[in-house]
Design an enzyme around this catalytic site. Structure first.
Site, mmCIF file in Angstrom:
data_model
loop_
_atom_site.group_PDB
_atom_site.id
_atom_site.type_symbol
_atom_site.label_atom_id
_atom_site.label_comp_id
_atom_site.label_asym_id
_atom_site.label_seq_id
_atom_site.Cartn_x
_atom_site.Cartn_y
_atom_site.Cartn_z
ATOM 1 N N GLU A 1 1.149 -1.209 -0.188
ATOM 2 C CA GLU A 1 0.318 0.220 -0.271
ATOM 3 C C GLU A 1 1.081 1.228 -0.564
ATOM 4 O OE1 GLU A 1 -2.274 0.254 3.738
ATOM 5 O OE2 GLU A 1 -2.839 -1.629 3.450
ATOM 6 N N CYS B 1 3.252 8.451 1.779
ATOM 7 C CA CYS B 1 3.532 7.145 2.893
ATOM 8 C C CYS B 1 3.789 5.558 2.101
ATOM 9 C CB CYS B 1 3.136 7.105 3.446
ATOM 10 S SG CYS B 1 3.502 5.130 4.839
ATOM 11 N N CYS C 1 5.757 -7.210 6.789
ATOM 12 C CA CYS C 1 6.589 -6.631 8.393
ATOM 13 C C CYS C 1 6.561 -8.200 9.380
ATOM 14 C CB CYS C 1 6.393 -5.840 9.214
ATOM 15 S SG CYS C 1 7.482 -4.469 9.907
ATOM 16 N N CYS D 1 5.016 -5.271 16.320
ATOM 17 C CA CYS D 1 4.345 -4.951 16.808
ATOM 18 C C CYS D 1 2.702 -5.022 17.430
ATOM 19 C CB CYS D 1 4.283 -3.499 16.498
ATOM 20 S SG CYS D 1 5.828 -2.839 16.313
ATOM 21 N N CYS E 1 -0.438 -3.026 15.249
ATOM 22 C CA CYS E 1 -0.001 -3.011 13.833
ATOM 23 C C CYS E 1 -0.714 -4.468 12.729
ATOM 24 C CB CYS E 1 1.363 -3.059 13.856
ATOM 25 S SG CYS E 1 2.260 -1.801 11.389
ATOM 26 N N GLU F 1 9.411 -2.763 8.012
ATOM 27 C CA GLU F 1 11.035 -2.091 8.502
ATOM 28 C C GLU F 1 11.645 -2.044 7.714
ATOM 29 O OE1 GLU F 1 11.276 -1.551 11.474
ATOM 30 O OE2 GLU F 1 13.044 -1.077 10.367
ATOM 31 N N SER G 1 11.027 5.973 8.758
ATOM 32 C CA SER G 1 10.433 5.423 10.039
ATOM 33 C C SER G 1 11.114 3.928 10.511
ATOM 34 C CB SER G 1 9.129 5.978 10.429
ATOM 35 O OG SER G 1 8.611 5.061 11.723
ATOM 36 N N LEU H 1 9.001 4.173 19.328
ATOM 37 C CA LEU H 1 9.308 3.854 20.587
ATOM 38 C C LEU H 1 7.983 3.192 21.606
ATOM 39 C CD1 LEU H 1 11.647 3.752 22.425
ATOM 40 C CD2 LEU H 1 11.587 6.146 22.976
ATOM 41 N N HIS H 2 7.277 3.528 21.803
ATOM 42 C CA HIS H 2 5.367 2.696 21.695
ATOM 43 C C HIS H 2 5.726 3.038 24.167
ATOM 44 C CE1 HIS H 2 5.128 3.381 17.512
ATOM 45 N NE2 HIS H 2 5.789 1.823 17.809
ATOM 46 N N ASN I 1 -5.153 3.154 15.647
ATOM 47 C CA ASN I 1 -5.877 3.674 14.309
ATOM 48 C C ASN I 1 -6.337 2.355 14.751
ATOM 49 O OD1 ASN I 1 -5.487 6.084 12.911
ATOM 50 N ND2 ASN I 1 -3.424 5.244 12.345
ATOM 51 N N CYS J 1 -1.538 1.900 8.008
ATOM 52 C CA CYS J 1 0.378 0.867 7.353
ATOM 53 C C CYS J 1 -1.178 -0.449 7.561
ATOM 54 C CB CYS J 1 0.861 0.504 7.366
ATOM 55 S SG CYS J 1 1.291 1.853 9.626
HETATM 56 N N1 SAH Z 1 8.708 -0.475 11.138
HETATM 57 C C1 SAH Z 1 8.485 0.838 11.076
HETATM 58 C C2 SAH Z 1 7.339 1.621 9.413
HETATM 59 C C3 SAH Z 1 6.200 1.002 9.285
HETATM 60 S S1 SAH Z 1 4.919 1.791 10.366
HETATM 61 C C4 SAH Z 1 8.036 1.469 11.972
HETATM 62 O O1 SAH Z 1 7.533 0.333 12.875
HETATM 63 O O2 SAH Z 1 8.287 2.787 12.670
HETATM 64 C C5 SAH Z 1 4.983 3.500 10.714
HETATM 65 C C6 SAH Z 1 4.478 3.671 12.089
HETATM 66 O O3 SAH Z 1 2.925 3.401 12.270
HETATM 67 C C7 SAH Z 1 5.580 3.940 13.653
HETATM 68 O O4 SAH Z 1 5.610 4.412 14.539
HETATM 69 C C8 SAH Z 1 3.736 2.422 13.872
HETATM 70 O O5 SAH Z 1 4.029 2.247 15.188
HETATM 71 C C9 SAH Z 1 2.658 3.412 13.362
HETATM 72 N N2 SAH Z 1 1.101 2.416 13.574
HETATM 73 C C10 SAH Z 1 1.516 0.744 12.701
HETATM 74 N N3 SAH Z 1 0.239 0.630 12.968
HETATM 75 C C11 SAH Z 1 -0.783 1.441 13.915
HETATM 76 C C12 SAH Z 1 -1.498 1.625 13.922
HETATM 77 N N4 SAH Z 1 -2.681 0.529 14.107
HETATM 78 N N5 SAH Z 1 -2.505 3.109 15.109
HETATM 79 C C13 SAH Z 1 -1.681 4.089 15.030
HETATM 80 N N6 SAH Z 1 -0.639 3.801 14.915
HETATM 81 C C14 SAH Z 1 0.123 2.738 13.854
#
Ligand code: SAH
Length: 358
Positions: free
Chosen positions: A98, A111, A118, A122, A125, A168, A199, A223-224, A298, A341
């Site tokens: 996408e 984007c 991936c 996470c 995600c 990633e 990112s 970071l999260h 989201n 994403c």
């Molecule tokens: N793998 C990379 C880039 C892709 S994700 C990374 O981890 O940064 C890009 C951003 O979108 C990241 O910060 C990720 O944590 C966030 N993201 C992924 N799924 C999401 C969701 N459901 N709601 C909000 N942010 C999300």
């Protein structure tokens, strides 16, 4: 007569300027033809090799025979009420990725994805729910940008690129870096390095490789969580890395490039959104040249976790500010087309699976 494309045809966008010049010379053409071709592709948005009418006909037909200008196809195109547009792109092997175009006054950000799926896992995600299938090639990364650029009116260009789609990016640096360099070059899209953001989940070796690359792209670290115990639960790959290592690599990135690092923090209701988490995060970051971008999670259809309340987001933001940290809350774009994403690809995959199983 044009020879039909064969399976050995290459993606034109896999070739950087030097390799395209080399190819032109092999065809008995001056190397400057490469710049002419690139002007058509990046500047004049040519849709076919035939449209490149200032090239000799013989060169055009050789291009046609040996290369795909675009190898991928757009299989879905959605437009949200805020005019965010999202494409589901099908690659030559039938895989999907996408990419998204977001419009703001004076700014058009795309984007893009770097992998099919991936491996990071996470928990919030959609992209990693089924693991990773493969890396994208340089040309497959660039095709996404050019497809989105061609959605804009003639007088508008893409102004920013964020590598925040599926995958990633630092796990696919050898394909990504030539793509970003082409976006940055004058004969490419000519985007300043500060308009390009990578990112990452936080892969220290990749961060250090990016730091010595010689172009100061923006770095965003996802970071999260403010401590390893919580981060291991949200970002499983953290168990073999650890926050200290990531921050140290990000500090090196700042030292090498002078670019302030952004830390992304997806707020998940009841999991990492307490004021206590904000305070600990603040203590980690307040003496660093850092900026925090809070992203209320989201919703992702199969998952039971979700975003925090607006009140909790405000409390978290205020607690972080009290620690002296720069913070913004990300605006949500394209909410009605599931622009976060991996969601469209995931839907398509599960439709295919359910079709296959019926
Ligand atoms: N793998 C990379 C880039 C892709 S994700 C990374 O981890 O940064 C890009 C951003 O979108 C990241 O910060 C990720 O944590 C966030 N993201 C992924 N799924 C999401 C969701 N459901 N709601 C909000 N942010 C999300």
């Amino acid at each position: 007569m044009l020879t039909p494309l064969t399976t050995t045809s290459r993606r034109l966008l896999d070739l950087d300027r030097a390799r395209l010049s080399g190819w032109c010379e092999e065809q008995g053409q001056p190397a400057y033809r490469a710049d002419q071709i690139r002007r058509w592709v990046f500047g004049k948005r040519a849709a076919t090799f035939d449209a490149m009418h200032d090239l000799p006909a013989d060169l055009r037909s050789r291009l046609q025979t040996q290369f795909h200008l675009f190898e991928s196809t757009v299989v879905r195109h959605q437009t949200a009420s805020d005019r965010t547009e999202k494409l589901l792109v099908e690659l030559a092997d039938g895989e999907h990725v996408e990419c998204v175009l977001m419009r703001e006054t004076g700014r058009r950000t795309v984007c893009i994805s770097t992998q099919v799926g991936c491996a990071m896992g996470c928990v919030f995600c959609a992209s990693g729910l089924n693991g990773v299938k493969r890396n994208l090639a340089t040309g497959e990364i660039l095709e996404q940008v050019l497809r989105l650029d061609r959605l804009l009116p003639a007088e508008q260009r893409i102004t920013n690129v964020v590598v925040m789609g599926i995958g990633e990016p630092l796990a696919n640096l050898s394909a990504l870096l030539p793509a970003l360099d082409t976006l940055n070059e004058k004969g490419g899209l000519g985007l300043g390095a500060r308009r390009i953001t990578v990112s990452t989940v936080g892969l220290p070796d990749g961060i250090r490789r990016l730091a010595v690359h010689g172009k100061a792209y923006n770095l965003a670290v996802s970071l999260h969580a403010p401590d390893d115990e919580l981060r291991n639960r949200i970002v499983p790959v953290n168990a073999r890395i650890g926050i200290a290592e990531i921050l140290s690599a990000a500090d090196d990135y700042f030292a090498a490039t002078g670019r302030r690092v952004t830390y992304e923090y997806v707020l998940i209701g009841g999991l990492n959104d307490a004021e206590e988490h904000a305070r600990t995060l603040g203590q980690l970051l307040r003496n660093r040249n850092a900026h925090v971008n809070l992203i209320p999670m989201n919703p992702v259809a199969p998952l039971e976790i979700g975003g925090p309340s607006a009140v909790q987001t405000a409390l978290f933001t205020a607690a972080l500010q009290r620690e002296g940290v720069n913070v913004t809350v990300r605006k949500r774009k394209g909410a009605d087309i599931d622009a976060a994403c991996g969601q469209l690809r995931l839907q398509t995959e599960s439709q295919l699976v359910s079709l296959g199983g019926s």
